[in-house]
Design a protein around this motif. Structure first.
Motif, PDB file in Angstrom:
ATOM      1  N   GLY A  94      60.341  34.655-121.903  1.00 52.07           N
ATOM      2  CA  GLY A  94      59.035  34.346-121.586  1.00 52.07           C
ATOM      3  C   GLY A  94      58.126  33.837-122.882  1.00 52.07           C
ATOM      4  O   GLY A  94      58.547  33.877-123.744  1.00 52.07           O
ATOM      5  N   ALA A  95      57.210  33.100-122.622  1.00 51.52           N
ATOM      6  CA  ALA A  95      56.453  32.522-123.862  1.00 51.52           C
ATOM      7  C   ALA A  95      55.102  33.313-124.038  1.00 51.52           C
ATOM      8  O   ALA A  95      54.906  33.701-125.021  1.00 51.52           O
ATOM      9  CB  ALA A  95      55.916  30.955-123.605  1.00 51.52           C
ATOM     10  N   PHE A 211      46.936  37.795-107.411  1.00 56.29           N
ATOM     11  CA  PHE A 211      47.320  36.901-108.314  1.00 56.29           C
ATOM     12  C   PHE A 211      48.589  36.825-108.445  1.00 56.29           C
ATOM     13  O   PHE A 211      49.423  37.730-108.192  1.00 56.29           O
ATOM     14  CB  PHE A 211      46.906  37.285-109.781  1.00 56.29           C
ATOM     15  N   TYR A 212      49.152  35.784-108.719  1.00 53.84           N
ATOM     16  CA  TYR A 212      50.618  35.498-108.725  1.00 53.84           C
ATOM     17  C   TYR A 212      51.078  34.869-109.921  1.00 53.84           C
ATOM     18  O   TYR A 212      50.557  33.629-110.072  1.00 53.84           O
ATOM     19  CB  TYR A 212      51.021  34.615-107.572  1.00 53.84           C
ATOM     20  N   ILE A 213      51.630  35.266-111.080  1.00 55.94           N
ATOM     21  CA  ILE A 213      51.611  34.767-112.358  1.00 55.94           C
ATOM     22  C   ILE A 213      53.165  34.244-112.477  1.00 55.94           C
ATOM     23  O   ILE A 213      54.043  35.067-112.564  1.00 55.94           O
ATOM     24  CB  ILE A 213      51.263  35.993-113.378  1.00 55.94           C
ATOM     25  N   ASP A 214      53.307  33.084-112.766  1.00 56.00           N
ATOM     26  CA  ASP A 214      54.592  32.313-112.848  1.00 56.00           C
ATOM     27  C   ASP A 214      54.568  32.049-114.167  1.00 56.00           C
ATOM     28  O   ASP A 214      54.266  30.968-114.549  1.00 56.00           O
ATOM     29  CB  ASP A 214      54.692  31.220-111.848  1.00 56.00           C
ATOM     30  N   PRO A 219      56.502  27.770-124.908  1.00 60.89           N
ATOM     31  CA  PRO A 219      55.236  27.653-124.968  1.00 60.89           C
ATOM     32  C   PRO A 219      54.520  26.380-124.767  1.00 60.89           C
ATOM     33  O   PRO A 219      53.167  26.429-124.858  1.00 60.89           O
ATOM     34  CB  PRO A 219      55.032  28.355-126.406  1.00 60.89           C
ATOM     35  N   GLU A 220      55.132  25.210-124.801  1.00 63.34           N
ATOM     36  CA  GLU A 220      54.687  23.716-124.803  1.00 63.34           C
ATOM     37  C   GLU A 220      54.569  23.480-123.212  1.00 63.34           C
ATOM     38  O   GLU A 220      53.940  22.498-122.786  1.00 63.34           O
ATOM     39  CB  GLU A 220      55.532  22.881-125.318  1.00 63.34           C
ATOM     40  N   ASN A 221      54.752  24.615-122.354  1.00 59.87           N
ATOM     41  CA  ASN A 221      54.834  24.466-120.857  1.00 59.87           C
ATOM     42  C   ASN A 221      53.685  25.132-120.357  1.00 59.87           C
ATOM     43  O   ASN A 221      53.213  26.106-120.904  1.00 59.87           O
ATOM     44  CB  ASN A 221      56.227  24.755-119.930  1.00 59.87           C
ATOM     45  N   ARG A 244      48.550  25.808-123.057  1.00 64.55           N
ATOM     46  CA  ARG A 244      48.030  26.255-124.391  1.00 64.55           C
ATOM     47  C   ARG A 244      48.540  25.757-125.622  1.00 64.55           C
ATOM     48  O   ARG A 244      47.906  24.943-126.108  1.00 64.55           O
ATOM     49  CB  ARG A 244      48.070  27.744-124.515  1.00 64.55           C
ATOM     50  N   GLY A 245      49.932  25.438-125.552  1.00 61.31           N
ATOM     51  CA  GLY A 245      50.576  24.784-126.834  1.00 61.31           C
ATOM     52  C   GLY A 245      50.397  25.440-127.993  1.00 61.31           C
ATOM     53  O   GLY A 245      49.614  26.421-128.141  1.00 61.31           O
ATOM     54  N   LEU A 246      51.290  25.149-128.965  1.00 60.39           N
ATOM     55  CA  LEU A 246      51.456  25.949-130.202  1.00 60.39           C
ATOM     56  C   LEU A 246      50.155  25.458-131.310  1.00 60.39           C
ATOM     57  O   LEU A 246      49.962  26.142-132.071  1.00 60.39           O
ATOM     58  CB  LEU A 246      52.734  25.489-130.789  1.00 60.39           C
ATOM     59  N   GLU A 247      49.695  24.322-131.038  1.00 57.63           N
ATOM     60  CA  GLU A 247      48.605  23.827-131.494  1.00 57.63           C
ATOM     61  C   GLU A 247      47.251  24.648-131.266  1.00 57.63           C
ATOM     62  O   GLU A 247      46.747  24.060-130.408  1.00 57.63           O
ATOM     63  CB  GLU A 247      48.437  22.368-131.812  1.00 57.63           C
TER      64      GLU A 247
END
Length: 534
Positions: A94-95, A211-214, A219-221, A244-247
């Motif tokens: 997971g990210a 809520f449904y968390i997929d 981390p870039e997705n 979110r992304g790494l930046e």
């Protein structure tokens, strides 16, 4: 409008076959005892559930032992911490780990939480063992089926600070928020607004009940979250694709799909709503109430109209609730922004200068309607008193359906700034007249600063733009424009004569050779508000 301090699915063989996909590394550090039975899940099925629910009587969310939950006040709630060792999606697959909020005095409704992997969902079962809980906490007395109040996503699990740093949170009714490019929380968004500021009617606050968390594996997705909305007059389904992304300095971007179904007629239906706080700014401040120069999460409303005009409206803390409507067909975007990024203008360690701006970008045509700005009086920063939402032109009647697709940008500034158009960076006002002479009670001076060096510095020396101004009440006595000595700002000054019982809707911009140099500054001026705060 009161903005205060804030399954039935058949168990299929496909779900059984997919169980192996929900591994401890991918889905959760929870055990099977902490997860319910698996079932197939799709957003489309959630939409159908919402559609069917709209045709049935409303059932309020479960409130476990309200008398006990009321004992979990602000301080007690802050001591209930989800144990990050149990955070779903914190393993190697997971990210962004998910952690959960406990029920409390201000969040007393149980919300069902699910993890989704490869189209298979499992409910996360509540247990006090999932929380760090003081021995004397009232939470120990709650039943085993209490559920959770909300959830948040932590930073990428590969980061050293992921256990202490979150970046998006869903908590309370249909409220949610994200940090911006400066890493700070501020204003919020909502699922829907029902009958806000309608005389003789009480506003409804529909809830996200499931809520449904997929989770994203990279981390870039984007992280995909689905939610079921329910209220006395509405039901609906939402799909959030959150990037979110790494930046981290890029902020947070959410693509939102929703389908809403009305159970009852609604007098004012607010779609894609935002909510914020404005106590006072550099203008109209409540003197001697507070030591800080300015206190606000947002300082203005911005809009990009269908015809390309850019609007900027400084926010007010009015003496009574006020709705301002801006008519348009298929606007390109609108939002609540925090343009003032100077710490010296706040002098507060809670970092108002870092609060995010929030921009709504429609990804599908909205048709005709109104962007409505709601301003409510407040005497403290703990109350959200600003609302902004889209209101369709057609009446919101029982049986109506709404399909939306839009993008929320949680950034420092709006995502698509105008080229060759200067922005408003300051609004100030005071008594009109000249120094050394009596200041008439009914004469007021407005000083508007526009900043964009690439545009304004191109004006030849000795050439002065024209101040184009109109007002719905009163009379403009004098206007002039001048450059401020630092070379980056042009200033427009307007003197307005107005009777004490009038409210003026003002509109102004700078023009040169028939072409606008600036966005259009709007302001609703009520002299009674100035007198009350002065």
């Amino acid at each position: 409008m009161t903005y205060l301090n804030r399954r039935q699915f058949l168990y299929s063989s496909a779900a059984l076959a997919a169980l192996s996909a929900i591994s401890p590394h991918q889905a959760s550090a929870l055990t099977n005892a902490d997860l319910g039975e698996p079932f197939d899940f799709t957003y489309e099925a959630l939409v159908e559930r919402a559609r069917e629910a709209a045709a049935k009587p409303y059932v309020a969310p479960y409130r476990p032992m309200p008398e006990v939950v009321q004992e979990i006040d602000y301080d007690a709630h802050g001591k209930l911490k989800f144990k990050t060792d149990f955070a779903p999606f914190s393993g190697s697959g997971g990210a962004y780990p998910a952690t959960f909020f406990h029920l409390g005095q201000f969040f007393g409704k149980a919300v069902a939480m699910h993890v989704v992997v490869n189209g298979v969902a499992r409910r996360i079962e509540y247990s006090p063992e999932l929380f760090k809980m003081p021995q004397d906490s009232p939470a120990h007395r709650l039943p085993a089926d209490s559920g959770f109040a909300g959830f948040r996503l932590q930073e990428w699990h590969g980061a050293d600070d992921w256990r202490t740093q979150d970046w998006v949170a869903f908590l309370g009714a249909s409220y949610f928020r994200a940090i911006g490019a400066s890493g700070q929380y501020g204003l919020s968004a909502r699922g829907a607004v029902i009958n806000a500021a309608v005389p003789d009617m009480v506003e409804e606050f529909p809830d996200f009940t499931e809520f449904y968390i997929d989770e994203a594996e990279d981390p870039e997705n984007p992280v995909v979250i689905c939610a079921l909305l329910s209220g006395p007059s509405i039901s609906g389904a939402f799909r959030f694709s959150i990037r979110r992304g790494l930046e981290r300095t890029k902020g947070v971007v959410m693509d939102v799909e929703s389908q809403l179904f009305l159970r009852e007629d609604v007098e004012r239906l607010g779609l894609m709503p935002l909510t914020s706080m404005f106590w006072y700014g550099e203008y109209g401040r409540e003197r001697m109430r507070d030591w800080r120069p300015e206190v606000h999460d947002s300082d203005g409303f911005a809009m990009w109209t269908a015809n390309g005009e850019r609007l900027w409206r400084p926010l007010n803390n009015p003496p009574y609730a006020t709705i301002s409507a801006f008519s348009d067909e298929n606007p390109r975007g609108f939002g609540l922004l925090q343009r003032d990024r100077n710490f010296d203008h706040y002098q507060d360690g809670v970092m108002y200068d870092r609060r995010p701006s929030l921009w709504v970008e429609p990804l599908a045509p909205l048709g005709r309607g109104y962007v409505e700005l709601l301003e409510i009086p407040t005497d403290d920063e703990i109350h959200d008193n600003i609302g902004l939402f889209w209101v369709p032109e057609d009446p919101a009647l029982k049986g109506a359906e709404y399909k939306l697709h839009y993008r929320l940008h949680w950034l420092d500034n709006e995502p698509y700034p105008a080229e060759n158009i200067a922005q408003t960076v300051g609004t100030r006002m005071g008594r009109g007249g000249e120094p050394g002479k009596p200041r008439p009670d009914n004469l007021f001076k407005f000083v508007i600063d526009f900043d964009r060096p690439s545009v304004m510095t191109q004006i030849p020396y000795g050439i002065f733009p024209e101040v184009i101004v109109s007002t719905s009440a009163g009379r403009v006595i004098r206007t002039f424009a001048e450059p401020v000595p630092n070379g980056n700002i042009w200033r427009a000054t307007i003197d307005l004569e107005i009777m004490p019982d009038e409210i003026a809707e003002m509109r102004a911009y700078l023009e040169l050779d028939g072409k606008p140099l600036t966005e259009t500054w709007l302001y609703q001026f009520d002299s009674r508000n100035v007198l009350a705060s002065g």
